[in-house]
Write a protein that holds these residues in place. Structure first.
Motif, PDB file in Angstrom:
ATOM      1  N   ASN A  70      44.346  11.372  58.061  1.00 37.25           N
ATOM      2  CA  ASN A  70      44.946  12.487  57.591  1.00 37.25           C
ATOM      3  C   ASN A  70      46.056  13.004  58.547  1.00 37.25           C
ATOM      4  N   SER A  98      54.757  13.572  51.142  1.00 37.18           N
ATOM      5  CA  SER A  98      55.096  14.390  50.015  1.00 37.18           C
ATOM      6  C   SER A  98      54.052  15.415  49.433  1.00 37.18           C
ATOM      7  N   GLU A  99      52.943  14.990  49.954  1.00 36.57           N
ATOM      8  CA  GLU A  99      51.950  16.036  49.823  1.00 36.57           C
ATOM      9  C   GLU A  99      51.856  17.411  50.580  1.00 36.57           C
ATOM     10  N   ALA A 136      53.053   9.004  50.425  1.00 38.16           N
ATOM     11  CA  ALA A 136      52.392  10.098  49.600  1.00 38.16           C
ATOM     12  C   ALA A 136      51.781  11.343  50.307  1.00 38.16           C
ATOM     13  N   ARG A 137      51.170  11.024  51.583  1.00 34.79           N
ATOM     14  CA  ARG A 137      50.724  11.976  52.360  1.00 34.79           C
ATOM     15  C   ARG A 137      51.974  12.934  52.840  1.00 34.79           C
TER      16      ARG A 137
END
Lengths: 258, 445
Positions: free
Chosen positions: B140, B39-40, B36-37
């Motif tokens: 992050n 693709s973000e 998810a990270r």
């Protein structure tokens, strides 16, 4: 051995040497004296091959060959040694390593094998005694953190190990107290030899009390204005450079007029 | 989302089902969060302050393929040439990111030392890994570390049990055997050193083919628990065409003593992100680094030290040597948080440029929010001292040797900080080979 004829050299387009003539034979000790800015150190550096000097006229032959054509390292391998006015500090390279690299480089040039380690260590220890240098100095980085006197002694040690045919000592006496001066002079005298020539570049007469020269040359404004024996140094000490330069200048003028 | 990112996502959906521990919810969660990270945020760009000097455009242009899951065909004989002379170590080998037990020598492991493949560990004892795996990386992470988590599958799992002093170094060899293929690899390792334990750990990144262009995107998490001591080495010596990205996350508990020794000589574009975090008072960390680049190599080191607790010491010393058109980047960030009183933090970065076209960007960054601290930093960029070159030449030393000697001397003080003697010798040889003409033999200063 060394023949300098009408040598002119510039630094940054400024003329420093303006026609130097000098003949040096094996076994002789020559002193080159002169005031600051007279070109003494330039002459020493030109002989060793330092970059930044443009030779505009004249020639230098060493053992019959054109010296100015040789690289710095080949001059050293051919037997020329410059004792630096300001020896360079080289952190991370030990004295011992430098001496080994130097000795073996010269041997290789002469077609010899590397010096065996035991023989090398004996040589170094013997020579270190000559300049009163403790063995632990050999392990230290070249000149790093050395006092002025230690640096100059280190130069003489290198000279003693490399046994040059022509040694040029550039202001080796500067910044030395009397004890260090005696040690350095003792080292130089031990190297006097009928097959070796020594050029001592100095501002003061003091060193020449200990290293007695065969010839004294006075350099002023890029020219040798007088040549004599050791008594010339004493004369300089009494009268100073200004008087001698003026006398020389009027002599040159007189020649130009006639 | 751009095409490049989509290509990785497609590759992931093809591979996900077969990844080890796929049925375990927390393992799946680590992967899904990574995915998810990624693709973000995608790959970092030079608009990102931390990536200002390092462009990933070259990587985005290439379509790297996942490493095939089949035996490499290598034998232990093939690996002999890769030995570090004099290094007597427990060796654990990974080929193309997969644990290769047949190439490893783990038969002498002392009691208390566990070394195995991460995939095996996930299949056999995932519970043991749950508290740490994926917990020591930042919340992050940048896109590359997120991508590594997304593809998390295999790598090393090392656990040094409480009080165990490991008898010899542990050598983790990450070997890429690409055979001309543009592989994408995401090796993931977890190292846990329990209270009072001691270990010397070496991670080596090497490859079999000098012409192979591949993406090696590695992440290693290291937890050093109370009073433990770790001497860690990262030696990156990959193919001159390789892309290497290494995330290295070190967490230190109270009274731990850790030194990380980060050496980069290989790769076309290689970057390490090293983050040291003090999670309790009284920890000591030494960060040594040496990067040597030539040709058009781009070597980047980003380090971050977080002083979160009082009375911790960090001592960082990185040196770089850049020749030809090589480019170096050093960004060292030290953050002294508000409660970290009586912190001592030092940082030095020194660079030597051997050619006019070589370049380095160095950026020390200190952020201090506590008031009772001792901190210093310094960065230099220089060339060889022309006076020193002349001095050596005037002592009959050839110019090329003089330059090599001085370069060697420049690296010497950081090399001397590497406690593991075979590593020092390896680097001396590397420098000699890189710097000295063939007939000059050993340097040995």
């Amino acid at each position: 051995m060394l023949s300098i004829k009408n040598l002119h050299a510039d630094v940054d387009n400024k003329s420093i040497l303006k026609g130097v003539d000098l003949e040096v034979k094996a076994g002789e000790v020559h002193a080159i004296m002169g005031p600051n800015g007279s070109g003494k150190s330039t002459l020493a550096n030109v002989l060793a091959g330092r970059e930044g000097y443009q030779i505009t006229q004249g020639e230098v032959t060493y053992n019959g060959h054109d010296l100015l054509d040789l690289s710095v390292e080949d001059r050293a391998r051919e037997g020329i040694f410059l004792a630096f006015q300001y020896p360079v500090e080289i952190p991370g390279v030990s004295n011992l390593y430098l001496l080994k690299a130097a000795v073996n480089s010269i041997r290789k040039y002469r077609g010899l094998d590397e010096m065996p380690a035991v023989e090398f260590m004996k040589l170094i220890r013997d020579k270190a005694k000559l300049v009163d240098m403790k063995p632990e100095f050999l392990q230290r980085s070249v000149n790093e953190g050395f006092s002025g006197g230690e640096k100059k002694r280190n130069e003489i040690l290198q000279m003693a190990v490399l046994e040059p045919a022509l040694a040029v000592l550039d202001e080796t006496d500067s910044g030395l107290d009397i004890d260090a001066l005696k040690i350095v002079a003792g080292g130089v005298n031990a190297l006097r030899h009928e097959e070796r020539a020594i050029i001592v570049v100095t501002h003061y007469q003091r060193l020449l009390d200990y290293v007695v020269p065969d010839y004294v040359h006075v350099l002023a404004d890029g020219r040798v204005i007088r040549t004599g024996d050791k008594s010339l140094a004493l004369e300089l000490e009494r009268h100073g450079y200004t008087e001698m330069s003026e006398a020389a200048a009027s002599a040159i003028e007189a020649r130009a007029v006639s | 989302m751009n095409d490049t990112v989509r290509a990785y996502l497609d590759a992931h959906s093809g591979a996900a089902a077969g990844l080890p521990g796929g049925a375990i919810p927390w393992v799946r969660q680590v992967r899904e969060q990574g995915l998810a990270r990624f693709s973000e945020v995608g790959f970092p760009t030079t608009r990102d302050e931390d990536w200002k000097y390092t462009s990933l455009r070259a990587i985005e242009k290439h379509r790297f393929i996942p490493a095939p899951d089949r035996p490499s065909g290598l034998t232990s004989g093939d690996l002999t040439a890769l030995d570090i002379p004099g290094l007597d170590a427990h060796r654990c080998v990974f080929v193309n990111g997969r644990f290769a037990p047949a190439l490893s020598s783990l038969d002498r492991l002392p009691a208390g030392l566990t070394v195995t493949g991460l995939a095996d560990a996930l299949n056999e004892r995932a519970d043991e890994l749950e508290p740490q795996l994926g917990r020591l990386t930042p919340h992050n992470p940048n896109g590359l570390i997120a991508l590594n988590s997304a593809f998390l599958a295999d790598g090393a799992y090392v656990r040094v049990a409480r009080g165990c002093a490991v008898d010899r170094p542990l050598e983790l060899v990450y070997l890429v055997h690409a055979n001309g293929q543009a592989l994408a690899l995401h090796p993931r390792s977890l190292i846990i050193v329990e209270p009072g334990a001691e270990a010397v750990i070496l991670e080596r990144y090497i490859s079999t083919g000098d012409g192979d262009r591949y993406l090696n995107n590695t992440t290693t998490e290291i937890l050093v628990m109370e009073s433990a001591r770790v001497d860690y080495y990262k030696l990156q010596d990959e193919s001159p065409k390789a892309y290497h990205f290494g995330g290295l996350f070190v967490h230190q508990d109270s009274d731990t003593v850790v030194s990380t020794n980060n050496i980069a000589v290989g790769g076309s574009l290689a970057r390490t992100d090293l983050a040291v975090s003090f999670n309790a008072p009284g920890a000591h960390s030494t960060l040594n680094g040496l990067y040597i680049g030539t040709g058009r190599q781009h070597l980047d080191n980003h380090t971050q030290v977080d002083h979160r607790f009082p009375e911790c010491v960090s001592d960082e010393f990185y040196k770089g040597i850049l020749d030809v058109r090589a480019r170096g980047v050093f960004h060292g960030r030290i953050v002294v948080h508000q409660d970290a009183q009586r912190t001592e933090a030092q940082q030095q970065n020194k660079n030597l440029l051997l050619s006019r076209q070589a370049e380095v960007d160095t950026k020390p960054q200190l952020e201090i929010y506590a008031d009772d601290v001792k901190c210093s930093h310094g960065a230099t960029v220089g060339q060889l001292d022309a006076n020193a070159v002349f001095y050596l030449r005037s002592r009959a030393v050839a110019e090329s040797i003089a330059r090599s000697l001085l370069t060697y001397a420049f690296a010497n003080d950081v090399i001397n900080r590497f406690a593991l003697a075979p590593i020092r010798q390896q680097l001396e040889q590397h420098l000699a080979a890189k710097l000295l003409p063939a007939d000059q033999g050993e340097v040995g200063m």
